[in-house]
Design a protein around this motif. Structure first.
Motif, mmCIF file in Angstrom:
data_model
loop_
_atom_site.group_PDB
_atom_site.id
_atom_site.type_symbol
_atom_site.label_atom_id
_atom_site.label_comp_id
_atom_site.label_asym_id
_atom_site.label_seq_id
_atom_site.Cartn_x
_atom_site.Cartn_y
_atom_site.Cartn_z
ATOM 1 N N LEU A 193 0.832 -1.211 0.000
ATOM 2 C CA LEU A 193 0.000 0.000 0.000
ATOM 3 C C LEU A 193 0.863 1.257 0.000
ATOM 4 O O LEU A 193 0.510 2.267 -0.607
ATOM 5 C CB LEU A 193 -0.930 -0.003 1.215
ATOM 6 C CG LEU A 193 -2.143 -0.924 1.124
ATOM 7 C CD1 LEU A 193 -2.850 -1.026 2.471
ATOM 8 C CD2 LEU A 193 -3.121 -0.449 0.054
ATOM 9 N N ARG A 238 -4.542 5.063 -2.070
ATOM 10 C CA ARG A 238 -4.694 4.638 -0.675
ATOM 11 C C ARG A 238 -5.940 5.256 -0.046
ATOM 12 O O ARG A 238 -6.667 4.604 0.706
ATOM 13 C CB ARG A 238 -3.458 5.037 0.131
ATOM 14 C CG ARG A 238 -2.213 4.268 -0.230
ATOM 15 C CD ARG A 238 -1.206 4.372 0.893
ATOM 16 N NE ARG A 238 -0.737 5.727 1.102
ATOM 17 C CZ ARG A 238 0.384 6.210 0.579
ATOM 18 N NH1 ARG A 238 1.125 5.451 -0.190
ATOM 19 N NH2 ARG A 238 0.759 7.445 0.833
ATOM 20 N N LEU A 253 -8.982 3.369 -1.344
ATOM 21 C CA LEU A 253 -9.097 2.027 -0.777
ATOM 22 C C LEU A 253 -9.491 2.087 0.701
ATOM 23 O O LEU A 253 -10.258 1.241 1.177
ATOM 24 C CB LEU A 253 -7.766 1.274 -0.935
ATOM 25 C CG LEU A 253 -7.384 0.912 -2.378
ATOM 26 C CD1 LEU A 253 -5.955 0.383 -2.430
ATOM 27 C CD2 LEU A 253 -8.348 -0.117 -2.949
ATOM 28 N N LEU A 291 -11.300 3.146 -8.601
ATOM 29 C CA LEU A 291 -11.257 2.002 -7.680
ATOM 30 C C LEU A 291 -10.787 0.759 -8.425
ATOM 31 O O LEU A 291 -9.985 -0.025 -7.912
ATOM 32 C CB LEU A 291 -12.637 1.777 -7.070
ATOM 33 C CG LEU A 291 -12.718 0.785 -5.921
ATOM 34 C CD1 LEU A 291 -11.816 1.206 -4.767
ATOM 35 C CD2 LEU A 291 -14.141 0.646 -5.429
ATOM 36 N N ARG A 308 -7.373 -1.269 -7.454
ATOM 37 C CA ARG A 308 -7.369 -2.703 -7.151
ATOM 38 C C ARG A 308 -6.432 -3.454 -8.082
ATOM 39 O O ARG A 308 -5.715 -4.365 -7.658
ATOM 40 C CB ARG A 308 -8.786 -3.268 -7.276
ATOM 41 C CG ARG A 308 -9.710 -2.959 -6.114
ATOM 42 C CD ARG A 308 -11.140 -3.363 -6.452
ATOM 43 N NE ARG A 308 -11.224 -4.784 -6.768
ATOM 44 C CZ ARG A 308 -11.585 -5.715 -5.896
ATOM 45 N NH1 ARG A 308 -11.893 -5.393 -4.653
ATOM 46 N NH2 ARG A 308 -11.661 -6.981 -6.246
ATOM 47 N N LEU A 316 -2.870 -2.787 -7.069
ATOM 48 C CA LEU A 316 -2.598 -3.491 -5.814
ATOM 49 C C LEU A 316 -2.402 -4.979 -6.080
ATOM 50 O O LEU A 316 -1.474 -5.603 -5.557
ATOM 51 C CB LEU A 316 -3.746 -3.265 -4.831
ATOM 52 C CG LEU A 316 -3.609 -3.893 -3.455
ATOM 53 C CD1 LEU A 316 -2.412 -3.322 -2.703
ATOM 54 C CD2 LEU A 316 -4.882 -3.678 -2.629
ATOM 55 N N ALA A 317 -3.267 -5.557 -6.903
ATOM 56 C CA ALA A 317 -3.174 -6.989 -7.206
ATOM 57 C C ALA A 317 -1.855 -7.311 -7.908
ATOM 58 O O ALA A 317 -1.211 -8.325 -7.611
ATOM 59 C CB ALA A 317 -4.354 -7.420 -8.069
ATOM 60 N N LEU A 321 0.902 -7.183 -5.281
ATOM 61 C CA LEU A 321 0.814 -8.310 -4.347
ATOM 62 C C LEU A 321 1.282 -9.594 -5.027
ATOM 63 O O LEU A 321 1.986 -10.414 -4.427
ATOM 64 C CB LEU A 321 -0.624 -8.462 -3.850
ATOM 65 C CG LEU A 321 -1.116 -7.427 -2.842
ATOM 66 C CD1 LEU A 321 -2.607 -7.605 -2.563
ATOM 67 C CD2 LEU A 321 -0.333 -7.506 -1.533
#
Lengths: 111, 181
Positions: free
Chosen positions: B122, B130, B133, B161, B165, B168-169, B172
Motif C-alpha cells: 500500500l 490509498r 481504498l 477504484l 485494485r 494493488l493486485a 501483491l
C-alpha cells in the motif's frame, strides 16, 4: 446509469483489505473528549498559595542579596576606584604624561 | 450545517454531528498520507479541536467539511516536517523488530505477515489510491459517499477504484502474495 452499487468485497483481496483496515482503524473518542480542556493539576486555592509563596521567596531573595551587597561594600577591597587619599602617578593613565604638579613626584612617561 | 456556529448547547450538538459525519473521512485522508493509525488519529483530533476553537471564537466557516480536510492536509504536512526535525532523514523505527516473549498462534503470525506485506505494498501506491481504498474497504463507503468525499463523479469512483485494485493486485502478485480478484 451510474449507481452507488459497488462490486462485493468478498473476494480474497477484498477480504484481506477489509481485515487489514479493521486491524488499523482505531476507536474514535467521543467529540466531547476531543474538545475537553485538560484538567488543572492544582485547585484554585492551591494555585493562589503557590503564587503567594513565590512572591514571598522573591522578596526574601532580594533582601538577602541587598544585605550581601551592603556587607561587601563595607570591605574596602570590594569598592570600585582607589581609596581616599591614594595618589599614585600610575593610578590613572591620564597622569602618565602630564607634567609634575606641586606635591606630586615627577611623573615619568611609561616605558 | 450552518456556517455561523450556534450558541451554547446547539454548538456542541452540531459539532458532535459534524464529528460523527466526517471524523472517519478525515482519518482516512491522514492515514492515506502517513500509513500510521495513531498519527492519523492525532491529526484528526487536532483538526476537529481547531474547528471547535474557531467556533468558540465565533469565527464563521462557510464549509466545515472542506475546512477540516484542508486543515488535516496541512497538519499532515507539518507532521512530516516535525518528523524530519526529530529523526533526520530516517523515520522513527524504535519498535521495529520488538516482539513479545509470549508465543503467538501460527494463524495470528500468518495474518500479521500478510498485513505487513499488504502495508508495504500500500505504501508503494499513490496517496489517492490509498485514500480511495481506505474509504471503500476501511469504512465501506459506497460510490456516492466516496464521490462526495473526494469531490468527483461516481463514474470516476468506479474507474479509479478498479485501477487501484488492479495496481494493488499486480504488486501483491509480484511479492508472491496470492489473491483472486
Amino acid at each position: 446509469m451510474t449507481t452507488n452499487w459497488l462490486p462485493p468485497t468478498d473476494d480474497q483481496m477484498g477480504r484481506l483489505l477489509r481485515d487489514y483496515y479493521r486491524s488499523r482503524i482505531p476507536v474514535f473518542p467521543p467529540a466531547a473528549v476531543v474538545v475537553a480542556e485538560p484538567a488543572p493539576t492544582l485547585s484554585a486555592p492551591q494555585r493562589s498559595r503557590l503564587v503567594r509563596s513565590r512572591w514571598v521567596m522573591a522578596v526574601c531573595l532580594a533582601l538577602v542579596l541587598g544585605a550581601l551587597g551592603w556587607l561587601m561594600g563595607q570591605n574596602p577591597a570590594y569598592r570600585s576606584g582607589p581609596p581616599a587619599g591614594f595618589n599614585h602617578p600610575t593610578a590613572s593613565p591620564r597622569t602618565l604624561f602630564t607634567p609634575a604638579t606641586p606635591g606630586w613626584p615627577d611623573s615619568q612617561p611609561a616605558k | 450545517m450552518n456556517a455561523t456556529p450556534p450558541p451554547g448547547d446547539g454548538r456542541r450538538a452540531d459539532f458532535e454531528a459534524l464529528y460523527q459525519r466526517h471524523s472517519r473521512e478525515v482519518w482516512a485522508l491522514a492515514y492515506a498520507r502517513w500509513m500510521n493509525a495513531d498519527t492519523a488519529l492525532d491529526i484528526t483530533q487536532e483538526a476537529f479541536l481547531r474547528l471547535w476553537k474557531q467556533w468558540e471564537a465565533n469565527e464563521t466557516i462557510r464549509n466545515p467539511r472542506a475546512w477540516l480536510i484542508r486543515v488535516a492536509r496541512n497538519l499532515a504536512e507539518d507532521h512530516v516536517k516535525s518528523a524530519f526535525r526529530r529523526n533526520g532523514t530516517h523515520p522513527p523505527q524504535l519498535m521495529n523488530g520488538v516482539r513479545s516473549e509470549a508465543p503467538a498462534p501460527l494463524e495470528s503470525l500468518e495474518r500479521e505477515e500478510s498485513f505487513a506485506q499488504l502495508h508495504a505494498v500500500l505504501q508503494e501506491l499513490s496517496e489517492s489510491d490509498r485514500h480511495l481504498l481506505t474509504l471503500r474497504y476501511g469504512f465501506e463507503y459506497d460510490a456516492g459517499q466516496i464521490a462526495d468525499a473526494l469531490g468527483i463523479h461516481t463514474t470516476a469512483v468506479h474507474m479509479r477504484l478498479s485501477r487501484a485494485r488492479q495496481r494493488l493486485a499486480e504488486r501483491l502478485t509480484a511479492r508472491g502474495v496470492q489473491t483472486e480478484s
